[in-house]
Design a protein around this motif. Structure first.
Motif, PDB file in Angstrom:
ATOM      1  N   GLY A 135      -2.458 -10.623  -2.141  1.00 40.81           N
ATOM      2  CA  GLY A 135      -2.583  -9.432  -1.308  1.00 40.81           C
ATOM      3  C   GLY A 135      -1.918  -8.222  -1.935  1.00 40.81           C
ATOM      4  N   PHE A 136      -0.782  -8.435  -2.623  1.00 41.26           N
ATOM      5  CA  PHE A 136      -0.131  -7.345  -3.362  1.00 41.26           C
ATOM      6  C   PHE A 136      -1.102  -6.757  -4.390  1.00 41.26           C
ATOM      7  CE2 PHE A 136       4.544  -6.893  -2.801  1.00 41.26           C
ATOM      8  CZ  PHE A 136       4.683  -7.733  -1.704  1.00 41.26           C
ATOM      9  N   ALA A 137      -1.754  -7.632  -5.160  1.00 37.35           N
ATOM     10  CA  ALA A 137      -2.672  -7.171  -6.202  1.00 37.35           C
ATOM     11  C   ALA A 137      -3.835  -6.398  -5.597  1.00 37.35           C
ATOM     12  CB  ALA A 137      -3.198  -8.370  -6.998  1.00 37.35           C
ATOM     13  N   PHE A 138      -4.372  -6.901  -4.482  1.00 33.75           N
ATOM     14  CA  PHE A 138      -5.483  -6.227  -3.815  1.00 33.75           C
ATOM     15  C   PHE A 138      -5.050  -4.858  -3.289  1.00 33.75           C
ATOM     16  CE2 PHE A 138      -7.684  -5.273   0.205  1.00 33.75           C
ATOM     17  CZ  PHE A 138      -8.989  -5.166  -0.259  1.00 33.75           C
ATOM     18  N   GLY A 139      -3.862  -4.798  -2.687  1.00 33.15           N
ATOM     19  CA  GLY A 139      -3.356  -3.534  -2.162  1.00 33.15           C
ATOM     20  C   GLY A 139      -3.187  -2.489  -3.247  1.00 33.15           C
ATOM     21  N   ARG A 161       0.807  -1.232   0.000  1.00 34.05           N
ATOM     22  CA  ARG A 161       0.000   0.000   0.000  1.00 34.05           C
ATOM     23  C   ARG A 161       0.840   1.284   0.000  1.00 34.05           C
ATOM     24  NH1 ARG A 161      -5.502   0.190   0.525  1.00 34.05           N
ATOM     25  NH2 ARG A 161      -6.580  -1.660   1.315  1.00 34.05           N
ATOM     26  N   PRO A 162       1.820   1.435   0.897  1.00 29.81           N
ATOM     27  CA  PRO A 162       2.603   2.688   0.885  1.00 29.81           C
ATOM     28  C   PRO A 162       3.351   2.895  -0.424  1.00 29.81           C
ATOM     29  CG  PRO A 162       2.961   1.469   2.926  1.00 29.81           C
ATOM     30  CD  PRO A 162       2.240   0.551   1.994  1.00 29.81           C
ATOM     31  N   ILE A 163       3.834   1.800  -1.014  1.00 27.86           N
ATOM     32  CA  ILE A 163       4.562   1.893  -2.284  1.00 27.86           C
ATOM     33  C   ILE A 163       3.614   2.323  -3.394  1.00 27.86           C
ATOM     34  CG2 ILE A 163       5.950   0.619  -3.963  1.00 27.86           C
ATOM     35  CD1 ILE A 163       6.720  -1.273  -1.623  1.00 27.86           C
ATOM     36  N   ALA A 164       2.425   1.705  -3.416  1.00 27.37           N
ATOM     37  CA  ALA A 164       1.436   2.052  -4.444  1.00 27.37           C
ATOM     38  C   ALA A 164       0.988   3.497  -4.295  1.00 27.37           C
ATOM     39  CB  ALA A 164       0.238   1.108  -4.350  1.00 27.37           C
ATOM     40  N   GLY A 165       0.816   3.944  -3.042  1.00 30.49           N
ATOM     41  CA  GLY A 165       0.412   5.318  -2.805  1.00 30.49           C
ATOM     42  C   GLY A 165       1.431   6.319  -3.310  1.00 30.49           C
TER      43      GLY A 165
END
Length: 406
Positions: free
Chosen positions: A110-114, A63-67
């Motif tokens: 979970g990576f994909a969902f995040g 999540r923090p990386i995607a954000g």
């Protein structure tokens, strides 16, 4: 006469649908993977809990990386990538033949969902007209709240009346629809940073997390930890007490009473402040867990679902509003991301740790213990935010009184 800009545009509907289906799939798998692991691979309670929750841990990490990446990669590209990856990994559940492989797939899933859910939350803010943002984000948040109830309900129905693989068939179909919705929407992209603007280098925690969110995020992580006991072990608990049919409607009651209470609690939040909503909600969450621990009849299970729906459902959405309100305007996105990192961590680590406790306490003892945590959370909320909110309201009332008397 000025007309309000349209809220229910195609893009808003598509992003809400994509978000809803991602979260429905998440909750369907969350409530069924523990018992699936026990039946298919003879997993222990703790390993079964890990099979359920390791998905969330993958989301927490990404999540923090995607954000941080979403502005450079592009909102729609990140969303399409996340939903496409979610779909591809769903296909890998079908040939799984070992617990170790299932854990690996769950973690990557979970990576994909995040990635996907971070993108949907960011896009929603952009496709809602600014003058209707509060209203629009309320409806968008409802898509997550409904998924929290409908997902477990569908998961329990399918696991009780169909073969195990039907869970994966249903969630695969949902992931396809979410991917199609991602392709169909038009997403406004912000202009990229120009070369004359300074580019800050090096790793800084503030690039990934919003510090003002930490206190309320820690509180919601603890509440999420307690709630994870319901998501992961409700099926096994209902089987033990011979209330499987009633358990299927536990989350329906959760959803119905959450939606019915939303106009009242929302108005109280705005008019009387967050404490007027948060303290009763946390208390009701604890009461609901006590009722759940003592269930003997189906009607008691449904009453527990209604109480927990009002309690936990309200405290979770209200805490998110507090997190956003405390953050500077230009860091609202990071505040949302930080909030869900902590919330996901609580939901994710709970089943694994509780799996070790369960053999010692049994289900009834487990839910009594979670009720105790809920009541302790009242004090945690007081120190995390409630005390400051009370003092701020007192100062506001004093200022108003002084203004009126002068």
């Amino acid at each position: 006469m000025n007309q309000k800009p349209t809220l229910w545009t195609k893009d808003f509907i598509m992003i809400s649908v994509a978000n809803f289906l991602l979260f429905v799939s998440f909750y369907m798998l969350m409530v069924t993977l523990a018992i699936y692991s026990i039946e298919q691979f003879q997993a222990s309670q703790s390993m079964a809990g890990l099979a359920s929750s390791i998905f969330v841990l993958g989301a927490v990490i990404v999540r923090p990386i995607a954000g941080k990446m979403i502005e450079t990669v592009g909102r729609k590209r990140l969303l399409v990538f996340g939903t496409a990856l979610f779909f591809v990994i769903m296909l890998l559940y079908f040939p799984v033949n070992s617990l170790g492989l299932l854990l690996l797939i769950r973690f990557v899933h979970g990576f994909a969902f995040g990635i996907g859910s971070t993108a949907t939350g960011t896009i929603a803010v952009e496709v809602i007209p600014p003058v209707r943002r509060g209203e629009g984000m309320g409806y968008f948040a409802t898509s997550m709240n409904l998924a929290m109830a409908i997902g477990p309900f569908l998961g329990l129905i399918i696991s009780n009346y169909f073969v195990d693989s039907m869970i994966f068939v249903a969630t695969t179909i949902f992931s396809i629809v979410a991917l199609v919705a991602s392709f169909l929407m038009n997403v406004p992209e912000k202009e990229k940073v120009t070369q004359d603007q300074p580019v800050k280098k090096g790793f800084r925690l503030s690039d990934y997390f919003e510090k003002t969110t930490f206190p309320i995020a820690i509180f919601v992580a603890i509440c999420g930890f307690a709630y994870s006991s319901i998501l992961s072990f409700m099926t096994a608990y209902a089987t033990e007490i011979n209330l499987v049919d009633a358990a299927s409607f536990f989350f329906v009651m959760y959803a119905v009473f959450l939606v019915l209470s939303r106009p009242i609690t929302g108005r109280m939040f705005d008019l009387k402040g967050e404490n007027s909503v948060m303290y009763p909600s946390i208390f009701l969450f604890g009461v609901g867990l006590i009722v759940l621990s003592q269930v003997q009849l189906g009607i008691m299970l449904l009453i527990a679902g209604a109480i927990i729906g009002i309690g936990f459902g309200t405290l979770q959405s209200s805490a998110q509003t507090i997190a956003v309100n405390r953050a500077p305007n230009h860091r609202v996105g990071l505040a949302t991301s930080t909030f869900f990192v902590f919330y996901d961590f609580g939901i994710g680590i709970g089943p694994f740790l509780l799996g070790f406790i369960l053999p010692l306490t049994g289900f009834r003892g487990l839910y009594l213990g979670m009720a105790a945590i809920a009541f302790i959370a009242i004090a945690i909320y007081y120190f995390a935010h409630g005390k400051k909110s009370t003092e701020r309201n007192r100062h506001q009332v004093k200022d108003i009184s002084e203004t009126m008397s002068s």
